[in-house]
Scaffold this motif. Structure first.
Motif, short mmCIF file in Angstrom:
data_model
loop_
_atom_site.label_atom_id
_atom_site.label_comp_id
_atom_site.label_asym_id
_atom_site.label_seq_id
_atom_site.Cartn_x
_atom_site.Cartn_y
_atom_site.Cartn_z
N ASN A 165 0.89 -1.23 0.50
CA ASN A 165 -0.13 0.67 0.02
C ASN A 165 0.52 0.90 0.37
O ASN A 165 1.98 1.45 0.44
N TYR A 166 -0.08 2.62 -0.42
CA TYR A 166 0.95 3.86 -0.71
C TYR A 166 -0.08 4.77 -0.10
O TYR A 166 -1.44 4.71 -0.78
N LEU A 167 0.67 5.35 0.41
CA LEU A 167 -0.33 6.46 0.66
C LEU A 167 0.70 8.61 0.27
O LEU A 167 1.72 8.28 1.42
N LEU A 168 -0.18 9.24 0.21
CA LEU A 168 1.03 10.83 -0.08
C LEU A 168 -0.31 11.57 0.80
O LEU A 168 -1.57 10.96 0.88
N GLY A 169 0.15 12.80 1.51
CA GLY A 169 -0.92 13.68 2.08
C GLY A 169 0.01 14.76 1.82
O GLY A 169 1.27 14.98 2.93
N ILE A 170 -0.80 15.44 3.24
CA ILE A 170 -0.50 17.26 3.45
C ILE A 170 -1.14 17.66 4.67
O ILE A 170 -2.08 17.00 4.62
N GLY A 171 -0.81 18.29 5.55
CA GLY A 171 -1.22 18.15 6.89
C GLY A 171 -0.53 19.13 7.49
O GLY A 171 0.40 19.60 7.01
N ALA A 172 -1.18 19.32 8.12
CA ALA A 172 -0.83 21.16 9.32
C ALA A 172 -1.67 20.44 11.19
O ALA A 172 -2.87 19.77 11.14
N THR A 173 -0.88 20.64 11.93
CA THR A 173 -0.67 20.67 12.93
C THR A 173 -0.86 21.68 14.20
O THR A 173 0.18 22.23 13.62
N TRP A 174 -1.28 22.13 14.81
CA TRP A 174 -1.51 23.57 14.95
C TRP A 174 -2.29 23.45 17.29
O TRP A 174 -3.05 22.85 16.63
N ASN A 175 -1.06 22.78 18.39
CA ASN A 175 -1.04 23.05 19.68
C ASN A 175 -1.84 24.72 19.62
O ASN A 175 -1.27 25.23 20.06
N MET A 176 -3.15 25.06 20.00
CA MET A 176 -3.42 26.41 20.25
C MET A 176 -3.06 26.32 21.15
O MET A 176 -2.62 28.31 21.14
#
Length: 462
Positions: A330-341
């Motif tokens: 299996n393969y996976l590509l992605g973009i994400g954002a993290t923000w500990n407010m």
């Protein structure tokens, strides 16, 4: 018949004169400073601190690179499944299998092969600010090394001058002993002939003993100063033949005015401390902002359990090679954002704390700057006073020498007493001592001026 000398006999005097010339080699101030800068432990330590900071800077630059993780595992176990909620705290196994009506202990080999790429490509300048912090730390440690070299050069020069005047004082006391011994011979001879009272010889003996004690004290002081110089130079040899230029010649341009250099090593170091703190405050501001990431995963998996195992619990094999062979990918590509407010609340106080530290470091800079400027004013005053004393010293020596000669002639002719003569001897010795100290104080004042101005060449170029 003339016999040819043996080579060993010819070699001995050659080695003797070579060793004698080496032992009498003059240690110049420049050589003393260079030796100290090469050997002193504190300077070596700060060199290592600078190298460590440079390595940290390179590490910070590489922090921006993507994370590339390779993983491979081969396992042996059961695949019993169970319906129910779980929270991934990292302490459970990841066996995959359908929930069966009852527990069984069928076991086979399995394998997982994983490649993961993760790149925080945008974090509102966090990586850039981290690099700036590391670069400012390099500048701070470099300036710390330079100011340590500068101050150590000043310390070595001061110790050099102190040892030089100590050696000259020892010579003055030796001259005083010679005069006291010569006086003793005259007094003893005249006392034996009945020309003067016997008590005069006792006073002369006391004066000789006092001169010997003074020489011992002078040598003790000289040895202390030699020990200080050797320690600052990072060596153990404490027998020095120094350049007497500093007690025989005035500086060339003592009246030249000087100002505190903009590149004063000490001020530059304190300024870079403030710069590091300000840069850290900028970096802390980025810790409360979001992070945008790109990620990709490629996974290969093998299992000893067949796809029909849910309906046929005998459809598995315990063959090791069949179990670890990857049969699914299996393969996976992605973009994400993290923000500990909530980090916004934490970093706000962290930045505020760092700003207070910057203010404190700035105040320390101001204190050092004020001290240096006051030291420069003091050095100018010391130079003027030292010049005045230096110009009076030859007059004092000449007058004391004439007075001693006069009292000596009068005493030999019975026209003076031993008390007046020993007093003249004391005054002459004091005048010679003041002469030796006067020029050294002038060079010491110039050294103080060079230290305040931040320019060691102001002293060396004289």
């Amino acid at each position: 018949m003339w016999n040819k000398p043996k080579p060993s006999l010819l070699l001995f005097p050659i080695l003797f004169f070579v060793s004698l010339s080496l032992s009498a080699q003059v240690l110049t101030l420049n050589e003393a400073v260079e030796t100290a800068l090469a050997n002193y432990g504190t300077i070596k330590a700060k060199n290592n601190y600078l190298s460590a900071s440079k390595a940290t800077l390179q590490q910070s630059k590489k922090e921006y690179l993507p994370n590339l993780n390779l993983s491979a595992q081969q396992d042996y176990g059961t695949v019993n499944g169970q319906n129910g909620p779980l929270y991934g705290m990292g302490l459970s196994v990841a066996s995959s299998g359908l929930p069966l009506p009852q527990q069984n202990w069928n076991a086979a080999f399995g394998a997982l092969y994983l490649t993961n790429v993760n790149w925080d490509f945008f974090a509102f300048g966090r990586a850039k600010e981290r690099i700036h912090v590391s670069a400012s730390i390099v500048d701070r440690d470099r300036s710390d090394l330079e100011q340590e070299k500068f101050q150590h050069s000043i310390r070595v020069a001061g110790a050099y001058l102190n040892l030089l005047v100590a050696q000259r004082l020892t010579q003055s006391w030796e001259n005083n002993l010679e005069r006291a011994a010569a006086l003793k011979n005259v007094v003893v001879t005249r006392a034996k002939n009945g020309l003067i009272p016997g008590v005069d010889s006792s006073l002369a003996n006391a004066e000789v003993s006092n001169a010997k004690i003074s020489i011992t004290q002078a040598r003790d002081f000289e040895q202390e100063q030699a020990n200080v110089l050797a320690r600052l130079m990072g060596i153990t040899n404490q027998q020095f033949t120094l350049d007497t230029l500093f007690i025989t010649k005035m500086p060339q341009s003592i009246d030249d005015s000087a100002t505190v250099s903009k590149n004063h090593p000490l001020l530059k170091y304190y300024s870079n401390r403030v710069a590091v703190s300000n840069q850290q405050a900028k970096y802390f501001q980025t810790l409360g902002l979001p992070v945008l990431s790109l990620f990709g995963v490629f996974q290969g998996r093998g299992a000893g359990f067949s796809s029909t195992y849910a309906t046929d619990q005998h459809a598995y094999t315990q063959n090791y090679f069949e179990g670890i062979k990857p049969v699914r990918a299996n393969y996976l590509l992605g973009i994400g954002a993290t923000w500990n407010m909530t980090n916004l609340l934490r970093t706000r106080q962290q930045v505020l704390s760092q700003e207070f530290i910057s203010s404190a470091l700035q105040e320390e800079y101001n204190v050092v700057d004020q001290q240096i400027r006051n030291q420069l004013i003091l050095s100018e005053n010391k130079i003027r006073n030292a010049v005045a004393n230096f110009r009076e010293a030859p007059i004092q020596v000449q007058s004391a020498s004439d007075a001693y000669l006069q009292k000596s002639v009068l005493y030999k002719n019975g026209l003076s007493n031993i008390v007046d003569l020993t007093q003249a001897l004391y005054i002459l010795n004091r005048a010679e001592t003041n002469r030796d100290i006067a020029l050294s104080n002038l060079w010491q004042a110039l050294l103080l001026k060079a230290a305040a101005a931040g320019d060691f060449g102001l002293f060396l170029n004289q």
